[in-house]
Design an enzyme around this catalytic site. Structure first.
Site, PDB file in Angstrom:
ATOM      1  N   ASP A 146       3.556   0.125   5.421  1.00  8.28           N
ATOM      2  CA  ASP A 146       2.556   1.170   5.685  1.00  8.28           C
ATOM      3  C   ASP A 146       1.378   0.563   6.442  1.00  8.28           C
ATOM      4  OD1 ASP A 146       1.715  -0.275   3.307  1.00  8.28           O
ATOM      5  OD2 ASP A 146       0.334   1.351   2.822  1.00  8.28           O
ATOM      6  N   GLU A 169       0.725  -0.267   0.199  1.00  8.41           N
ATOM      7  CA  GLU A 169      -0.251  -1.353   0.047  1.00  8.41           C
ATOM      8  C   GLU A 169      -1.635  -0.901   0.456  1.00  8.41           C
ATOM      9  OE1 GLU A 169      -2.691  -4.859   0.654  1.00  8.41           O
ATOM     10  OE2 GLU A 169      -2.197  -3.364   2.150  1.00  8.41           O
TER      11      GLU A 169
HETATM   12  N1  BES Z   1      -3.424  -7.658   4.700  1.00  9.49           N
HETATM   13  C1  BES Z   1      -4.549  -7.050   4.065  1.00  9.49           C
HETATM   14  C2  BES Z   1      -5.221  -7.951   3.065  1.00  9.49           C
HETATM   15  C3  BES Z   1      -5.932  -9.134   3.651  1.00  9.49           C
HETATM   16  C4  BES Z   1      -6.821  -8.991   4.692  1.00  9.49           C
HETATM   17  C5  BES Z   1      -5.716 -10.377   3.130  1.00  9.49           C
HETATM   18  C6  BES Z   1      -7.466 -10.088   5.229  1.00  9.49           C
HETATM   19  C7  BES Z   1      -6.357 -11.474   3.655  1.00  9.49           C
HETATM   20  C8  BES Z   1      -7.230 -11.313   4.705  1.00  9.49           C
HETATM   21  C9  BES Z   1      -4.084  -5.792   3.346  1.00  9.49           C
HETATM   22  O1  BES Z   1      -3.200  -5.012   4.109  1.00  9.49           O
HETATM   23  C10 BES Z   1      -5.273  -4.906   3.090  1.00  9.49           C
HETATM   24  O2  BES Z   1      -5.879  -4.462   4.024  1.00  9.49           O
HETATM   25  N2  BES Z   1      -5.556  -4.646   1.831  1.00  9.49           N
HETATM   26  C11 BES Z   1      -6.551  -3.701   1.442  1.00  9.49           C
HETATM   27  C12 BES Z   1      -6.295  -3.417  -0.005  1.00  9.49           C
HETATM   28  C13 BES Z   1      -7.012  -2.231  -0.547  1.00  9.49           C
HETATM   29  C14 BES Z   1      -6.559  -0.955   0.087  1.00  9.49           C
HETATM   30  C15 BES Z   1      -6.816  -2.170  -2.053  1.00  9.49           C
HETATM   31  C16 BES Z   1      -7.938  -4.282   1.663  1.00  9.49           C
HETATM   32  O3  BES Z   1      -8.152  -5.488   1.494  1.00  9.49           O
HETATM   33  O4  BES Z   1      -8.815  -3.507   2.029  1.00  9.49           O
HETATM   34 MN    MN Z   2      -1.731  -6.146   4.908  1.00 11.57          MN
HETATM   35 MN    MN Z   3      -4.422  -3.851   5.571  1.00 11.01          MN
END
Ligand code: BES
Ligand code: MN
Ligand code: MN
Length: 455
Positions: A88, A153
């Site tokens: 997603d 996710e």
């Molecule tokens: N891939 C990211 C997480 C991430 C970003 C890890 C930068 C390390 C460095 C993931 O897809 C993401 O965006 N997660 C969301 C989670 C939230 C919706 C609970 C985030 O971090 O905003």
């Molecule tokens: Mn991600």
């Molecule tokens: Mn993300």
């Protein structure tokens, strides 16, 4: 050159085309109108996995968006890795800021531009490519693999926990592998051993029953937009610390040793600020930029709306004001424990002239693992075979909600080996994945499977 590297080098065009075809599917988990695209994206990935020789490929229905599952268990006696990723993507809006449309992947300048290019379809496909290469070249993988590619996710992974616990025995593994994080620079690989958690809330302020003429009532009736601004301003003090009572109670202090390791990390602060377009560093007093962005909690407004925002001027005292406020958390903060404290504090800050409600949208528990585990050493060896600079061990500021779930359900080491860059425009218009990261990442993953076989 070995046959595996040769295969990986010779098939780069196919690897790129394969990624582009899945980037064309608008798999936006947050938007109801894309529900069918989500299913189509899951089916397409499953089809690719069947083609390359994965077995027991399934698209598993959940209460929300489906999970893609696949395995290859032909290496008895060797370790089993559970590879996690997500298909997603974040909403592409605002569309007018994209140089080329978000779901028409375009290669410019050695980079592929599209929503999901790096987060996370490109990084999922590094694994697809690496698996294909091993199976084509050797007819086998060096280790056993179980793939879990989810579709929620970006909206908090709410259906995944059920999937993981329902199938806990089948999903047994010796190590979790995730490619959904960043490098420190285009030629500086990194392994991530910590992620921040999250508490995502919304504050709604109701003032007068309906919008009012701001001349007739202004000054005599409380304005919810002014009230909300004052509440938000009070949530941090002059040192950049969050004022919610008890907020820091469970924050693990950085040890002298860890602060030393942070100082020695080859982090390019200027490049980091430049990629953001930030003229000056900013943040909590007493901490470095790297510490602020990865190992300290923070609170931010993600969106705010109230009153008239159309063309020209309208004299109106709005009835309502809203803000989406998120907090990034660090070990051992707990979103469930913090929400009631946040809610009570916001209500206490509000005057009696308005009604305030606070909603909990979603949360994620912070994640921290031992960076010196033998499985992580295997990942370091794999990266050292591909990149010229030695891999760095880092913490990152983003969140992957399922990581703390894995710690609970599996309790095995986790390898976060990602290839994003600061200027990838993740979650923003013109997201891209550098092809050097995509192909270098594919090779790193192929070598990781080999190194894990020795761990
Ligand atoms: N891939 C990211 C997480 C991430 C970003 C890890 C930068 C390390 C460095 C993931 O897809 C993401 O965006 N997660 C969301 C989670 C939230 C919706 C609970 C985030 O971090 O905003
Ligand atoms: Mn991600
Ligand atoms: Mn993300």
């Amino acid at each position: 050159m070995d046959a595996l590297s040769q295969y990986l080098d010779q098939n780069q065009d196919r690897f790129l085309e394969r990624l582009q075809s899945v980037l064309r599917i608008p798999s936006v988990s947050a938007q109801e109108k894309h529900r069918e695209d989500m299913r189509r994206c899951a089916e397409t990935i499953a089809e690719r996995l069947r083609e390359i020789g994965m077995t027991r490929v399934e698209v598993v229905a959940t209460g929300g968006h489906p999970v893609v599952y696949a395995e290859w268990l032909g290496a008895p006696g060797k370790p089993t890795a559970l590879v996690y990723g997500h298909y997603d993507v974040q909403p592409p809006e605002p569309l007018e800021l994209w140089k080329t449309p978000p779901f028409e992947p375009t290669v410019r300048d050695g980079k592929v531009f599209a929503r999901g290019a790096v987060d996370d379809k490109g990084q999922v496909f590094m694994h697809v490519n690496a698996i294909e290469a091993h199976l084509k070249v050797a007819g086998a993988l060096p280790i056993n693999l179980k793939l879990v590619i989810e579709g929620e996710e970006e909206v908090g992974s709410s259906s995944l926990e059920r999937f993981l616990t329902d199938r806990r025995r089948e999903l047994d593994a010796d190590v979790i592998v995730v490619s959904d994080t960043d490098m420190l620079g285009p030629d500086q690989p990194a392994l991530t051993y910590g992620l921040r958690g999250m508490l995502y809330t919304q504050i709604d302020v109701q003032g007068p029953r309906q919008d009012l003429h701001s001349g007739h009532w202004g000054g005599a009736v409380a304005n919810p937009a002014n009230v909300l601004s004052a509440i938000i301003a009070a949530l941090k003090d002059g040192d950049g610390r969050i004022t919610v009572p008890g907020f820091y109670d469970r924050v693990r202090a950085l040890s002298a040793r860890e602060r030393e390791e942070f100082r020695e990390t080859p982090f390019d602060e200027r490049g980091f600020l430049e990629a953001a377009g930030a003229p000056e560093p900013f943040g909590e007093r007493g901490f470095t930029t790297l510490e602020r962005a990865t190992a300290r909690p923070t609170l931010d407004v993600n969106g705010m709306w109230s009153g008239y925002i159309g063309e020209g001027a309208k004299t109106v005292l709005p009835a309502l004001a809203h803000a989406k406020v998120s907090m990034r958390l660090v070990p051992d903060q707990d979103p469930e424990e913090l929400f009631p404290r946040f809610e009570a504090y916001v209500k206490k800050l509000a005057p009696r002239t308005v009604t305030v409600s606070v909603t909990n949208h979603h949360g994620a528990t912070p994640f921290l693992t031992d960076p010196h585990h033998p499985m992580i050493e295997a990942a370091r060896r794999a990266l050292a075979r591909v990149w010229t600079k030695k891999p760095a061990l880092i913490r990152e500021g983003g969140s992957i909600p399922v990581m703390s779930t894995f710690q609970r359900t599996h309790g095995v080491p986790c390898i976060l080996m990602g290839f994003g860059l600061d200027d990838d425009q993740v979650h923003a218009p013109n997201e891209k994945f550098s092809l050097s990261s995509y192909f270098g990442g594919t090779k790193s993953v192929a070598f990781l499977y080999e190194e894990l076989a020795k761990a």
